[in-house]
Design a protein around this motif. Structure first.
Motif, PDB file in Angstrom:
ATOM      1  N   GLY A 154       0.803  -1.214   0.000  1.00 17.24           N
ATOM      2  CA  GLY A 154       0.000   0.000   0.000  1.00 17.24           C
ATOM      3  C   GLY A 154       0.833   1.260   0.000  1.00 17.24           C
ATOM      4  N   ASN A 155       1.968   1.231   0.680  1.00 17.15           N
ATOM      5  CA  ASN A 155       2.795   2.421   0.828  1.00 17.15           C
ATOM      6  C   ASN A 155       3.673   2.690  -0.388  1.00 17.15           C
ATOM      7  OD1 ASN A 155       5.434   3.870   2.240  1.00 17.15           O
ATOM      8  ND2 ASN A 155       3.495   4.414   3.211  1.00 17.15           N
ATOM      9  N   LEU A 156       4.211   1.622  -0.993  1.00 23.50           N
ATOM     10  CA  LEU A 156       5.190   1.799  -2.071  1.00 23.50           C
ATOM     11  C   LEU A 156       4.784   1.140  -3.383  1.00 23.50           C
ATOM     12  CD1 LEU A 156       8.469   1.067  -0.058  1.00 23.50           C
ATOM     13  CD2 LEU A 156       7.498   3.304  -0.585  1.00 23.50           C
ATOM     14  N   GLY A 157       3.806   0.237  -3.356  1.00 25.84           N
ATOM     15  CA  GLY A 157       3.414  -0.468  -4.572  1.00 25.84           C
ATOM     16  C   GLY A 157       4.378  -1.563  -4.969  1.00 25.84           C
ATOM     17  N   ILE A 158       5.003  -2.217  -3.990  1.00 24.34           N
ATOM     18  CA  ILE A 158       6.025  -3.228  -4.252  1.00 24.34           C
ATOM     19  C   ILE A 158       5.411  -4.491  -4.868  1.00 24.34           C
ATOM     20  CG2 ILE A 158       7.745  -4.723  -3.165  1.00 24.34           C
ATOM     21  CD1 ILE A 158       8.586  -1.819  -3.240  1.00 24.34           C
ATOM     22  N   HIS A 159       5.887  -4.883  -6.064  1.00 21.92           N
ATOM     23  CA  HIS A 159       5.358  -6.069  -6.740  1.00 21.92           C
ATOM     24  C   HIS A 159       5.726  -7.352  -6.005  1.00 21.92           C
ATOM     25  CE1 HIS A 159       3.956  -3.621  -9.953  1.00 21.92           C
ATOM     26  NE2 HIS A 159       5.151  -3.326 -10.431  1.00 21.92           N
ATOM     27  N   THR A 160       6.928  -7.390  -5.419  1.00 18.98           N
ATOM     28  CA  THR A 160       7.332  -8.583  -4.684  1.00 18.98           C
ATOM     29  C   THR A 160       6.354  -8.871  -3.552  1.00 18.98           C
ATOM     30  OG1 THR A 160       9.627  -7.953  -5.135  1.00 18.98           O
ATOM     31  CG2 THR A 160       9.275  -9.714  -3.542  1.00 18.98           C
ATOM     32  N   ALA A 161       5.857  -7.818  -2.909  1.00 19.49           N
ATOM     33  CA  ALA A 161       4.886  -8.001  -1.826  1.00 19.49           C
ATOM     34  C   ALA A 161       3.608  -8.652  -2.350  1.00 19.49           C
ATOM     35  CB  ALA A 161       4.575  -6.663  -1.161  1.00 19.49           C
ATOM     36  N   LYS A 162       3.190  -8.274  -3.559  1.00 19.74           N
ATOM     37  CA  LYS A 162       2.008  -8.902  -4.155  1.00 19.74           C
ATOM     38  C   LYS A 162       2.205 -10.403  -4.302  1.00 19.74           C
ATOM     39  CE  LYS A 162       0.829  -4.975  -7.183  1.00 19.74           C
ATOM     40  NZ  LYS A 162       0.704  -4.583  -8.610  1.00 19.74           N
ATOM     41  N   LEU A 163       3.386 -10.790  -4.808  1.00 17.13           N
ATOM     42  CA  LEU A 163       3.684 -12.201  -5.022  1.00 17.13           C
ATOM     43  C   LEU A 163       3.685 -12.958  -3.694  1.00 17.13           C
ATOM     44  CD1 LEU A 163       4.537 -14.362  -7.111  1.00 17.13           C
ATOM     45  CD2 LEU A 163       6.908 -13.720  -6.642  1.00 17.13           C
ATOM     46  N   ILE A 164       4.309 -12.384  -2.684  1.00 23.95           N
ATOM     47  CA  ILE A 164       4.365 -13.023  -1.369  1.00 23.95           C
ATOM     48  C   ILE A 164       2.965 -13.169  -0.784  1.00 23.95           C
ATOM     49  CG2 ILE A 164       5.161 -12.724   1.015  1.00 23.95           C
ATOM     50  CD1 ILE A 164       7.663 -11.355  -0.163  1.00 23.95           C
ATOM     51  N   LEU A 165       2.157 -12.123  -0.896  1.00 22.24           N
ATOM     52  CA  LEU A 165       0.790 -12.165  -0.356  1.00 22.24           C
ATOM     53  C   LEU A 165      -0.060 -13.200  -1.084  1.00 22.24           C
ATOM     54  CD1 LEU A 165       0.215  -8.348   0.159  1.00 22.24           C
ATOM     55  CD2 LEU A 165       0.157 -10.081   1.965  1.00 22.24           C
ATOM     56  N   LEU A 166       0.084 -13.271  -2.397  1.00 20.47           N
ATOM     57  CA  LEU A 166      -0.682 -14.243  -3.169  1.00 20.47           C
ATOM     58  C   LEU A 166      -0.300 -15.661  -2.765  1.00 20.47           C
ATOM     59  CD1 LEU A 166      -2.644 -14.939  -5.447  1.00 20.47           C
ATOM     60  CD2 LEU A 166      -0.745 -14.746  -7.058  1.00 20.47           C
ATOM     61  N   PHE A 167       0.991 -15.923  -2.688  1.00 19.53           N
ATOM     62  CA  PHE A 167       1.460 -17.252  -2.300  1.00 19.53           C
ATOM     63  C   PHE A 167       0.983 -17.589  -0.885  1.00 19.53           C
ATOM     64  CE2 PHE A 167       4.620 -19.959  -0.207  1.00 19.53           C
ATOM     65  CZ  PHE A 167       4.649 -21.043  -1.075  1.00 19.53           C
ATOM     66  N   SER A 168       1.112 -16.636   0.034  1.00 14.33           N
ATOM     67  CA  SER A 168       0.706 -16.870   1.419  1.00 14.33           C
ATOM     68  C   SER A 168      -0.796 -17.124   1.532  1.00 14.33           C
ATOM     69  CB  SER A 168       1.098 -15.668   2.289  1.00 14.33           C
ATOM     70  OG  SER A 168       0.678 -15.855   3.627  1.00 14.33           O
ATOM     71  N   ALA A 169      -1.591 -16.362   0.765  1.00 13.69           N
ATOM     72  CA  ALA A 169      -3.043 -16.541   0.814  1.00 13.69           C
ATOM     73  C   ALA A 169      -3.433 -17.935   0.349  1.00 13.69           C
ATOM     74  CB  ALA A 169      -3.732 -15.487  -0.037  1.00 13.69           C
ATOM     75  N   VAL A 170      -2.812 -18.403  -0.743  1.00  9.98           N
ATOM     76  CA  VAL A 170      -3.101 -19.752  -1.246  1.00  9.98           C
ATOM     77  C   VAL A 170      -2.750 -20.800  -0.200  1.00  9.98           C
ATOM     78  CG1 VAL A 170      -2.439 -21.479  -2.964  1.00  9.98           C
ATOM     79  CG2 VAL A 170      -2.862 -19.110  -3.669  1.00  9.98           C
ATOM     80  N   GLU A 171      -1.562 -20.662   0.394  1.00  4.77           N
ATOM     81  CA  GLU A 171      -1.133 -21.621   1.411  1.00  4.77           C
ATOM     82  C   GLU A 171      -2.017 -21.547   2.653  1.00  4.77           C
ATOM     83  OE1 GLU A 171       1.417 -23.975   1.145  1.00  4.77           O
ATOM     84  OE2 GLU A 171       1.130 -23.359  -0.940  1.00  4.77           O
ATOM     85  N   HIS A 172      -2.400 -20.345   3.028  1.00  4.65           N
ATOM     86  CA  HIS A 172      -3.214 -20.168   4.222  1.00  4.65           C
ATOM     87  C   HIS A 172      -4.612 -20.751   4.032  1.00  4.65           C
ATOM     88  CE1 HIS A 172      -4.259 -18.258   8.064  1.00  4.65           C
ATOM     89  NE2 HIS A 172      -5.424 -17.999   7.509  1.00  4.65           N
ATOM     90  N   PHE A 173      -5.164 -20.561   2.857  1.00  3.52           N
ATOM     91  CA  PHE A 173      -6.505 -21.088   2.603  1.00  3.52           C
ATOM     92  C   PHE A 173      -6.507 -22.613   2.540  1.00  3.52           C
ATOM     93  CE2 PHE A 173      -8.109 -16.988   0.374  1.00  3.52           C
ATOM     94  CZ  PHE A 173      -8.053 -16.330   1.595  1.00  3.52           C
ATOM     95  N   LYS A 174      -5.354 -23.195   2.161  1.00  4.78           N
ATOM     96  CA  LYS A 174      -5.244 -24.649   2.188  1.00  4.78           C
ATOM     97  C   LYS A 174      -5.205 -25.158   3.625  1.00  4.78           C
ATOM     98  CE  LYS A 174      -2.573 -25.237  -2.109  1.00  4.78           C
ATOM     99  NZ  LYS A 174      -1.233 -25.614  -2.645  1.00  4.78           N
ATOM    100  N   ALA A 175      -4.445 -24.457   4.453  1.00  2.49           N
ATOM    101  CA  ALA A 175      -4.272 -24.879   5.853  1.00  2.49           C
ATOM    102  C   ALA A 175      -4.054 -23.657   6.717  1.00  2.49           C
ATOM    103  CB  ALA A 175      -3.086 -25.834   5.975  1.00  2.49           C
ATOM    104  N   PRO A 176      -5.137 -23.034   7.253  1.00  2.00           N
ATOM    105  CA  PRO A 176      -5.014 -21.843   8.088  1.00  2.00           C
ATOM    106  C   PRO A 176      -4.027 -22.047   9.238  1.00  2.00           C
ATOM    107  CG  PRO A 176      -7.300 -22.261   7.560  1.00  2.00           C
ATOM    108  CD  PRO A 176      -6.528 -23.454   7.070  1.00  2.00           C
ATOM    109  N   GLN A 177      -3.220 -21.016   9.506  1.00  2.00           N
ATOM    110  CA  GLN A 177      -2.204 -21.087  10.546  1.00  2.00           C
ATOM    111  C   GLN A 177      -2.509 -20.114  11.673  1.00  2.00           C
ATOM    112  OE1 GLN A 177       1.858 -20.926   8.957  1.00  2.00           O
ATOM    113  NE2 GLN A 177       1.014 -21.222   6.901  1.00  2.00           N
ATOM    114  N   SER A 178      -1.937 -20.426  12.825  1.00  2.00           N
ATOM    115  CA  SER A 178      -1.984 -19.534  13.999  1.00  2.00           C
ATOM    116  C   SER A 178      -3.410 -19.187  14.420  1.00  2.00           C
ATOM    117  CB  SER A 178      -1.195 -18.243  13.708  1.00  2.00           C
ATOM    118  OG  SER A 178       0.115 -18.562  13.298  1.00  2.00           O
ATOM    119  N   GLY A 179      -4.356 -20.065  14.116  1.00  2.00           N
ATOM    120  CA  GLY A 179      -5.724 -19.819  14.552  1.00  2.00           C
ATOM    121  C   GLY A 179      -6.394 -18.660  13.846  1.00  2.00           C
ATOM    122  N   VAL A 180      -5.854 -18.224  12.713  1.00  2.00           N
ATOM    123  CA  VAL A 180      -6.425 -17.107  11.956  1.00  2.00           C
ATOM    124  C   VAL A 180      -7.247 -17.678  10.800  1.00  2.00           C
ATOM    125  CG1 VAL A 180      -5.928 -15.060  10.579  1.00  2.00           C
ATOM    126  CG2 VAL A 180      -4.487 -15.621  12.547  1.00  2.00           C
ATOM    127  N   GLY A 181      -8.555 -17.457  10.821  1.00  2.00           N
ATOM    128  CA  GLY A 181      -9.415 -17.953   9.765  1.00  2.00           C
ATOM    129  C   GLY A 181      -9.246 -17.176   8.478  1.00  2.00           C
TER     130      GLY A 181
END
Length: 230
Positions: A154-181
């Motif tokens: 949001g602050n800088l528009g970093i593309h790498t952050a988009k990639l990390i967030l996308l990958f993390s979201a896919v992994e998280h939706f497969k198996a939620p971690q840390s009790g976060v739905g």
């Protein structure tokens, strides 16, 4: 696997070349996720245009031009964590040193040569990651890291952050971690993104001039208030 010691990005590299080098860096990072050279190099490959735009913005002000000329460093070898930790509790220096002690991690280091302003911006972005944890209050667990990535997006528009967030979201939706739905994950990431957009751009700030400034003062100056989560 690619040898990280031989990886480099030519000047004025084409998009194809940048994507090729980024893929080679990913091969290294799969087995060596903290590799400093590949960590910075993949950022530059994916965010070359973003960094070029940020450098251009810095050149518009005297302070920004001074930063690009002096290229200050926040690498581990430039930091005296013992001295910073002796500063009063609540100051940026003390909080920054305690952050590394408490999380049992070391400050960012890289051997990548700085050939131009874009290389410096990429290095500066990596160096300020840990400082942003201190200022924003985002934790160093998986959820906190994703919140910080969303803030940087949001602050800088970093593309790498988009990639990390996308990958993390896919992994998280497969198996939620840390009790976060799933809904909470999306809500917190969205709130961090909006907070980053509403905050002052942090990359051109000379943090090394403010070790004795209270964290609360700098957070209020640089960061929009965090959205309360119900």
């Amino acid at each position: 696997m690619s040898d990280p010691n031989t990886l480099s990005l030519p000047d004025n590299a084409s998009l194809f070349t940048r994507l090729r080098v980024a893929r080679q860096c990913l091969e290294v990072l799969k087995d060596d996720p903290t590799n400093p050279t590949c960590g910075q190099l993949i950022n530059i490959c994916l965010d070359l245009n973003v960094y070029a735009s940020l450098a251009q913005q810095l050149r518009r002000s005297e302070e920004g031009r001074r930063m690009l000329s002096e290229r200050p460093s926040l690498q581990g070898k430039e930091l005296d964590l013992d001295a910073l930790e002796r500063l009063p509790e609540g100051t940026l220096g003390h909080g920054f040193a305690r952050y590394f002690r408490d999380n049992k991690i070391s400050p960012f280091e890289t051997t990548l040569e700085l050939k131009n302003d874009i290389d410096f911006i990429g290095k500066r972005y990596r160096e300020t990651h840990d400082l942003l944890h201190v200022l924003t209050g985002y934790a160093t667990d998986v959820m906190g890291e994703m919140e910080l990535q969303a803030y940087a997006l949001g602050n800088l528009g970093i593309h790498t952050a988009k990639l990390i967030l996308l990958f993390s979201a896919v992994e998280h939706f497969k198996a939620p971690q840390s009790g976060v739905g799933r809904s909470e994950f999306l809500r917190r990431v969205g709130a961090a993104y909006r907070r980053g957009r509403a905050s002052q751009q942090f990359l051109g700030f000379r943090f090394e001039h403010h070790w004795e400034t209270p964290v609360a003062t700098l957070s209020a100056r640089l960061c929009a208030p965090a959205q309360r989560m119900n």
